[in-house]
Design an enzyme around this catalytic site. Structure first.
Site, PDB file in Angstrom:
ATOM      1  N   ASP A 161      -5.134  58.749  23.981  1.00 44.73           N
ATOM      2  CA  ASP A 161      -4.441  57.572  24.476  1.00 44.73           C
ATOM      3  C   ASP A 161      -2.937  57.800  24.457  1.00 44.73           C
ATOM      4  O   ASP A 161      -2.446  58.744  23.846  1.00 44.73           O
ATOM      5  CB  ASP A 161      -4.832  56.309  23.706  1.00 44.73           C
ATOM      6  CG  ASP A 161      -4.738  56.494  22.204  1.00 44.73           C
ATOM      7  OD1 ASP A 161      -5.579  55.948  21.486  1.00 44.73           O
ATOM      8  OD2 ASP A 161      -3.804  57.198  21.747  1.00 44.73           O
ATOM      9  N   ASP A 193       0.787  56.113  23.883  1.00 44.54           N
ATOM     10  CA  ASP A 193       1.586  55.019  23.345  1.00 44.54           C
ATOM     11  C   ASP A 193       3.025  55.155  23.835  1.00 44.54           C
ATOM     12  O   ASP A 193       3.560  56.259  23.928  1.00 44.54           O
ATOM     13  CB  ASP A 193       1.562  55.045  21.810  1.00 44.54           C
ATOM     14  CG  ASP A 193       0.150  54.863  21.265  1.00 44.54           C
ATOM     15  OD1 ASP A 193      -0.669  54.222  21.948  1.00 44.54           O
ATOM     16  OD2 ASP A 193      -0.131  55.380  20.164  1.00 44.54           O
ATOM     17  N   ASP A 199       4.984  57.462  10.160  1.00 49.63           N
ATOM     18  CA  ASP A 199       4.421  58.049   8.939  1.00 49.63           C
ATOM     19  C   ASP A 199       4.693  59.546   8.787  1.00 49.63           C
ATOM     20  O   ASP A 199       5.246  59.981   7.788  1.00 49.63           O
ATOM     21  CB  ASP A 199       2.913  57.745   8.848  1.00 49.63           C
ATOM     22  CG  ASP A 199       2.130  58.158  10.092  1.00 49.63           C
ATOM     23  OD1 ASP A 199       2.753  58.568  11.097  1.00 49.63           O
ATOM     24  OD2 ASP A 199       0.890  58.084  10.047  1.00 49.63           O
TER      25      ASP A 199
HETATM   26  P1  ATP Z   1      -4.538  59.387  17.197  1.00 49.96           P
HETATM   27  O1  ATP Z   1      -4.415  58.197  18.134  1.00 49.96           O
HETATM   28  O2  ATP Z   1      -4.686  60.703  17.827  1.00 49.96           O
HETATM   29  O3  ATP Z   1      -5.502  59.159  16.075  1.00 49.96           O
HETATM   30  P2  ATP Z   1      -1.836  58.652  16.538  1.00 49.96           P
HETATM   31  O4  ATP Z   1      -0.755  59.499  15.934  1.00 49.96           O
HETATM   32  O5  ATP Z   1      -1.570  58.091  17.894  1.00 49.96           O
HETATM   33  O6  ATP Z   1      -3.130  59.522  16.470  1.00 49.96           O
HETATM   34  P3  ATP Z   1      -2.277  55.961  15.668  1.00 49.96           P
HETATM   35  O7  ATP Z   1      -3.059  55.492  14.488  1.00 49.96           O
HETATM   36  O8  ATP Z   1      -2.744  55.652  17.039  1.00 49.96           O
HETATM   37  O9  ATP Z   1      -2.126  57.520  15.484  1.00 49.96           O
HETATM   38  O10 ATP Z   1      -0.797  55.428  15.471  1.00 49.96           O
HETATM   39  C1  ATP Z   1       0.214  55.603  16.472  1.00 49.96           C
HETATM   40  C2  ATP Z   1       1.541  55.951  15.840  1.00 49.96           C
HETATM   41  O11 ATP Z   1       2.008  54.865  15.033  1.00 49.96           O
HETATM   42  C3  ATP Z   1       1.493  57.135  14.883  1.00 49.96           C
HETATM   43  O12 ATP Z   1       1.687  58.344  15.550  1.00 49.96           O
HETATM   44  C4  ATP Z   1       2.593  56.848  13.913  1.00 49.96           C
HETATM   45  O13 ATP Z   1       3.821  57.306  14.423  1.00 49.96           O
HETATM   46  C5  ATP Z   1       2.624  55.329  13.848  1.00 49.96           C
HETATM   47  N1  ATP Z   1       1.861  54.798  12.700  1.00 49.96           N
HETATM   48  C6  ATP Z   1       0.555  54.434  12.673  1.00 49.96           C
HETATM   49  N2  ATP Z   1       0.181  53.982  11.471  1.00 49.96           N
HETATM   50  C7  ATP Z   1       1.274  54.045  10.685  1.00 49.96           C
HETATM   51  C8  ATP Z   1       1.541  53.718   9.315  1.00 49.96           C
HETATM   52  N3  ATP Z   1       0.584  53.240   8.501  1.00 49.96           N
HETATM   53  N4  ATP Z   1       2.808  53.904   8.862  1.00 49.96           N
HETATM   54  C9  ATP Z   1       3.764  54.389   9.669  1.00 49.96           C
HETATM   55  N5  ATP Z   1       3.575  54.728  10.944  1.00 49.96           N
HETATM   56  C10 ATP Z   1       2.351  54.572  11.465  1.00 49.96           C
HETATM   57 MG    MG Z   2      -2.840  56.717  19.044  1.00 54.89          MG
END
Ligand code: ATP
Ligand code: MG
Length: 431
Positions: free
Chosen positions: A52, A54, A139
């Site tokens: 996805d 963002d 994070d």
């Molecule tokens: P994937 O979607 O591949 O699992 P992602 O990195 O996009 O990985 P998400 O859980 O969709 O992970 O979160 C999107 C973004 O938001 C992350 O890349 C991170 O930068 C931020 N993020 C998510 N959760 C947290 C958190 N608990 N604390 C700080 N930042 C966060």
């Molecule tokens: Mg994501």
């Protein structure tokens, strides 16, 4: 802030969803900043295909919503905008700023605060900021890279690129502070280390033992959401090993973590369940949390059922009560929605019915809607070394027969190996 020009990184617009490109272009045309961010940039730089996309922007959620008819504002703690294109949703997040309540209002954050109060509805966490502020609130360093689809540049404020090259999972800022702010970040560290095959940065890892207990404060519902991401994304086996290594499994499934220490079968069973799940994900087959939960909680349920049987309860009610107690105990830590706990109990209770290879009922079991999962679970128990007297192989052959022949087979088996057998005690279980 490090800016990496287009000829020094491998991201190509070809690999970015058209919808995400459209969203970013319209935001820019509206006079805003807009960047691809998070997992998408990380995965594109690693040469993968993001699942996805963002987008991060300096536009407020209201401003974003005003630009897209096909959008809606969601969330309370963090208000974000979902822009929908058919089945695809582009998540648009406004840059987050620092939200130190006691800090005096400065010229720098004043604009944010007034915008915030003007809308009236915003909560504390919805304090808006700049790209730099947004980056340090994320994070992991590898999750805090930004891509500008207008200039083709990558922005790196926290050494994310260096850590991608080093294949290192590293928390932004002081790990203990960031884990205290949100303990779930410890689980996210495990998840991304497993998914990417990266090692965990030394300082990040060192802060975990001192912060792990904070996971006990996380609401059970949020832990369940995280559980799904940890174990149903195709890297469950690797995630499990990391959770064990860093002693975090006990905050999700304390009973299981306890059994793992005293019973080799539990470890084998849970590992086998994780590996099977990963194989199914890799083969694009459906996976259900119910099956994984059945494996994770089986040792406790099985132990309790034996205990009740030793105190005179017949097998079926004993298993029924054991299931009830096991689920009640588990949900004190992690919530398990009924739509998963119900099939999980059925898988357990079915294990007893599979032992009864007699009569028309046995012949009909094969057509039961829970047979497949229960049979798979039986094979899993055997794979983990549990002694069942060849029950799995018997059902493997039996289910392939047409009903007529099943009945003949049962008649021929009569007085032989069919019927109830006392289950063998595990030999290496500590007493
Ligand atoms: P994937 O979607 O591949 O699992 P992602 O990195 O996009 O990985 P998400 O859980 O969709 O992970 O979160 C999107 C973004 O938001 C992350 O890349 C991170 O930068 C931020 N993020 C998510 N959760 C947290 C958190 N608990 N604390 C700080 N930042 C966060
Ligand atoms: Mg994501």
């Amino acid at each position: 802030m490090k800016v990496i020009p287009r000829d020094q990184h491998c991201i190509s617009r070809k690999h970015i969803s058209d919808s995400a490109l459209k969203v970013m272009a319209r935001l820019r045309d509206g006079g805003h900043q807009a960047y691809l961010v998070g997992g998408a940039v990380r995965d594109l730089l690693l040469g993968g295909h993001p699942k996805d996309f963002d987008v991060a922007t300096d536009a407020t959620p209201e401003a974003v919503h005003a630009l897209f008819r096909n959008s809606r504002i969601i969330g309370r703690r963090f208000r974000i905008v979902h822009v929908r294109f058919g089945r695809e949703i582009i998540e648009v997040t406004t840059f987050r700023g620092h939200h130190d309540n006691d800090a005096p209002q400065t010229a720098e954050n004043g604009g944010n605060h007034s915008r915030q109060s003007a809308s009236g509805l915003l909560l504390r966490d919805n304090v808006y900021g700049t790209l730099e502020e947004d980056a340090v609130r994320r994070d992991l360093t590898v999750n805090a890279l930004y891509y500008d689809s207008g200039t083709f540049e990558v922005f790196d404020h926290v050494h994310g690129l260096r850590d991608l090259e080093r294949r290192s999972i590293c928390i932004i800022g002081d790990p203990a502070v960031r884990f205290t702010e949100d303990p779930v970040r410890m689980l996210r560290v495990m998840r991304f280390a497993a998914k990417l095959g990266f090692r965990i940065d030394r300082d990040t890892a060192r802060a975990i033992p001192g912060c792990a207990h904070l996971l006990a404060e996380i609401p059970a519902a949020r832990l369940f959401d995280e559980f799904l991401k940890l174990f149903l994304s195709g890297h469950a086996a690797a995630t499990l090993e990391l959770l064990l290594q860093h002693k975090l499994l006990q905050y999700l499934f304390p009973g299981t973590a306890h059994s793992l220490q005293r019973d080799m079968h539990t470890l084998a069973l849970v590992r086998a369940a994780m590996t099977n799940t990963d194989q199914r994900v890799a083969a694009d087959k459906p996976v259900t949390p119910a099956f994984l939960l059945a494996a994770l909680l089986w040792p406790a349920a099985d132990r309790q059922a034996r205990h009740l049987q030793e105190h005179g309860e017949p097998p079926i009610p004993a298993m029924h009560h054991a299931a009830q107690e096991t689920i009640a105990e588990a949900t004190r830590h992690i919530s398990i929605p009924r739509r998963f706990s119900q099939p999980m109990r059925e898988i357990w209770e079915f294990q007893l019915r599979l032992e009864q290879r007699r009569g028309r009922r046995a012949a009909e079991l094969v057509d039961h809607r829970r047979f497949r999962a229960a049979y798979d679970f039986l094979l899993l128990r055997e794979q983990a070394g549990e002694e069942t007297g060849g029950l799995g192989a018997w059902w493997t052959d039996f289910q392939q027969l047409p009903m007529e022949q099943r009945l003949q087979q049962l008649a021929a088996d009569k007085g032989g190996r069919g019927g109830r057998r006392p289950r063998k005690r595990r030999t290496n279980e500590a007493t």
